[in-house]
Design a protein around this motif. Structure first.
Motif, short mmCIF file in Angstrom:
data_model
loop_
_atom_site.label_atom_id
_atom_site.label_comp_id
_atom_site.label_asym_id
_atom_site.label_seq_id
_atom_site.Cartn_x
_atom_site.Cartn_y
_atom_site.Cartn_z
N HIS A 54 0.87 -1.18 0.00
CA HIS A 54 0.00 0.00 0.00
C HIS A 54 0.90 1.23 0.00
N TYR A 55 0.50 2.25 -0.77
CA TYR A 55 1.17 3.54 -0.66
C TYR A 55 0.70 4.23 0.62
N LEU A 56 1.61 4.91 1.31
CA LEU A 56 1.30 5.58 2.57
C LEU A 56 1.52 7.08 2.42
N GLY A 57 0.44 7.85 2.57
CA GLY A 57 0.54 9.30 2.57
C GLY A 57 0.53 9.80 4.00
N GLY A 58 -0.60 10.40 4.41
CA GLY A 58 -0.72 10.84 5.80
C GLY A 58 -1.03 9.69 6.74
N GLY A 59 -1.64 8.64 6.22
CA GLY A 59 -1.93 7.46 7.03
C GLY A 59 -3.12 7.60 7.96
N THR A 60 -3.91 8.67 7.82
CA THR A 60 -4.97 8.91 8.79
C THR A 60 -6.10 7.89 8.71
N ASN A 61 -6.26 7.21 7.59
CA ASN A 61 -7.25 6.15 7.46
C ASN A 61 -6.58 4.77 7.44
N LEU A 62 -5.52 4.65 6.66
CA LEU A 62 -4.86 3.36 6.49
C LEU A 62 -4.33 2.79 7.80
N ILE A 63 -3.67 3.60 8.60
CA ILE A 63 -3.08 3.10 9.84
C ILE A 63 -4.18 2.64 10.80
N ASP A 64 -5.28 3.38 10.86
CA ASP A 64 -6.40 2.95 11.70
C ASP A 64 -6.91 1.58 11.25
N LEU A 65 -7.03 1.39 9.94
CA LEU A 65 -7.52 0.12 9.42
C LEU A 65 -6.55 -1.02 9.71
N MET A 66 -5.27 -0.72 9.69
CA MET A 66 -4.28 -1.75 10.03
C MET A 66 -4.37 -2.10 11.51
N LYS A 67 -4.58 -1.12 12.36
CA LYS A 67 -4.72 -1.39 13.79
C LYS A 67 -5.94 -2.25 14.08
N GLU A 68 -6.99 -2.07 13.28
CA GLU A 68 -8.22 -2.84 13.47
C GLU A 68 -8.16 -4.19 12.76
N ASP A 69 -7.05 -4.49 12.11
CA ASP A 69 -6.84 -5.73 11.36
C ASP A 69 -7.79 -5.85 10.16
N VAL A 70 -8.22 -4.70 9.65
CA VAL A 70 -9.05 -4.68 8.44
C VAL A 70 -8.17 -4.67 7.20
N GLU A 71 -7.15 -3.83 7.20
CA GLU A 71 -6.15 -3.82 6.13
C GLU A 71 -4.92 -4.58 6.63
N ARG A 72 -4.34 -5.39 5.75
CA ARG A 72 -3.21 -6.22 6.15
C ARG A 72 -2.08 -6.19 5.11
N PRO A 73 -1.58 -5.02 4.77
CA PRO A 73 -0.53 -4.95 3.76
C PRO A 73 0.77 -5.56 4.27
N GLY A 74 1.49 -6.22 3.39
CA GLY A 74 2.80 -6.75 3.75
C GLY A 74 3.90 -5.72 3.62
N GLN A 75 3.61 -4.63 2.87
CA GLN A 75 4.59 -3.57 2.67
C GLN A 75 3.89 -2.22 2.61
N LEU A 76 4.46 -1.23 3.28
CA LEU A 76 4.03 0.15 3.15
C LEU A 76 5.11 0.92 2.39
N ILE A 77 4.69 1.66 1.38
CA ILE A 77 5.62 2.50 0.61
C ILE A 77 5.27 3.95 0.90
N GLU A 78 6.12 4.61 1.64
CA GLU A 78 5.85 6.00 2.06
C GLU A 78 6.09 6.94 0.88
N VAL A 79 5.02 7.70 0.51
CA VAL A 79 5.11 8.60 -0.64
C VAL A 79 4.81 10.05 -0.26
N ALA A 80 4.56 10.32 1.02
CA ALA A 80 4.18 11.66 1.45
C ALA A 80 5.26 12.69 1.20
N SER A 81 6.52 12.26 1.12
CA SER A 81 7.62 13.19 0.91
C SER A 81 7.91 13.48 -0.56
#
Length: 328
Positions: A24-51
């Motif tokens: 998954h591409y990672l920007g601010g992470g305000t939705n994706l990280i929450d979903l990962m904490k809830e075990d809804v999203e389960r990406p094996g790799q995060l690619i940080e693109v915010a910079s």
């Protein structure tokens, strides 16, 4: 949260090369990280693109603006050109979430928000969007906040974004970079999907594609606009029903209207028929009410959300009335 690898991409090319079916591409992470904490999203790799260097607002050749996908929602909504030329977009964006979240959330990430349906977040419940083939818990369950347009037997969830409702109303195009290095443009009304029999797919992005910009059409609703957001509490809540309304008035008649609804479908719901009706009409209560009837006539409410039909009609009339009375 499950283990994952992290890649801090230093260029678009590096991000595209690193992408795979488990990333998954990672920007601010305000939705994706929450979903990962809830075990809804389960990406094996995060690619940080915010910079990456997509943080500017620049002119388009057609007189519009190009919004960088990695620019924050706050910086976008408060930019002088957005506030003066696209005040409807600014108003919608500033109604969303909290100031802290808007400071972190990116424009590209906002387009990719996932539904706030409680069955999607609760991993013990069936959800075709989270786990295809398990069923839709909301279809015959608690569905008071769910869709009245475009839903299928497989999913009745709604899209949560405020920004996207305004973009649907004013007209926009999404620019994406493809894994082979080329770019393509997606009309905003084609960017998000209805659920059909693949509700796990929220957008028409292809695997590995990276959002780099949002192109705004030449502004026509700078003077008469309004974003109405109806929610269960006054702040920090998602819309039960929202309406983005823009009017271009010339010589006492409506030359062009931009209308879209949120909280009613799996995607921002563009009101094409109502827009067409309003063109050439006088901006008065009777015409606004007729437009609202046209907009809502095909609604198919669920057991618990029949209230959205009448609420939707009144919200459209109110948003149009406020747009007509309000000036930038």
């Amino acid at each position: 949260m499950r283990p994952f690898t992290y890649t801090g991409a230093k260029s678009t090319e590096e991000a595209l090369r690193a992408a795979n079916s488990d990333s998954h591409y990672l920007g601010g992470g305000t939705n994706l990280i929450d979903l990962m904490k809830e075990d809804v999203e389960r990406p094996g790799q995060l690619i940080e693109v915010a910079s990456l260097d997509y943080k500017r607002i620049t002119p388009n050749e057609d007189g519009g603006l190009k919004l960088g996908a990695m620019l924050s929602n706050s910086d976008t909504a408060n930019h002088p050109d957005i506030r003066t030329r696209y005040p409807l977009l600014s108003m919608a964006m500033l109604s969303a979430a909290t100031a802290q979240i808007r400071n972190m959330a990116t424009n590209g990430g906002n387009l990719l928000q996932r539904t706030r349906c409680p069955y999607f977040y609760e991993t013990s419940m069936p959800c075709n969007k989270r786990e295809p083939g398990t069923g839709c818990g909301a279809l015959h369950g608690m569905n008071a906040t769910h869709a009245i347009f475009g839903w299928s037997e497989d999913c009745v969830a709604v899209h949560p974004s405020d920004m996207c409702v305004a973009l649907a109303a004013i007209g926009a195009t999404v620019e994406v970079q493809q894994p082979d290095g080329s770019s393509r443009m997606i009309e905003f009304t084609d960017f998000h999907r209805l659920p059909g029999d693949h509700p796990e797919k929220d957008t028409n992005l292809m695997p590995g594609e990276l959002i780099t910009a949002i192109h705004l059409s030449k502004p026509v609703f700078s003077d008469h606009y309004y974003y109405l957001k109806i929610r269960e509490r006054a702040s920090y809540a998602f819309a039960l029903v929202s309406v983005a309304a823009g009017l271009n008035i010339k010589g006492g008649v409506i030359a062009e209207a931009g209308l879209a609804m949120g909280g009613v479908a799996h995607k921002p719901w563009k009101l094409f028929e109502a827009e067409k009706f309003l063109s050439g009409k006088k901006p008065n209560q009777a015409n606004f009410e007729t437009a609202a009837e046209l907009a809502i006539k095909d609604a198919k409410p669920l057991e618990d959300n029949k209230y959205k039909v009448e609420m939707g009609k009144k919200a459209i009339v109110r948003a149009l009335s406020q747009a007509y009375e309000r000036k930038a």
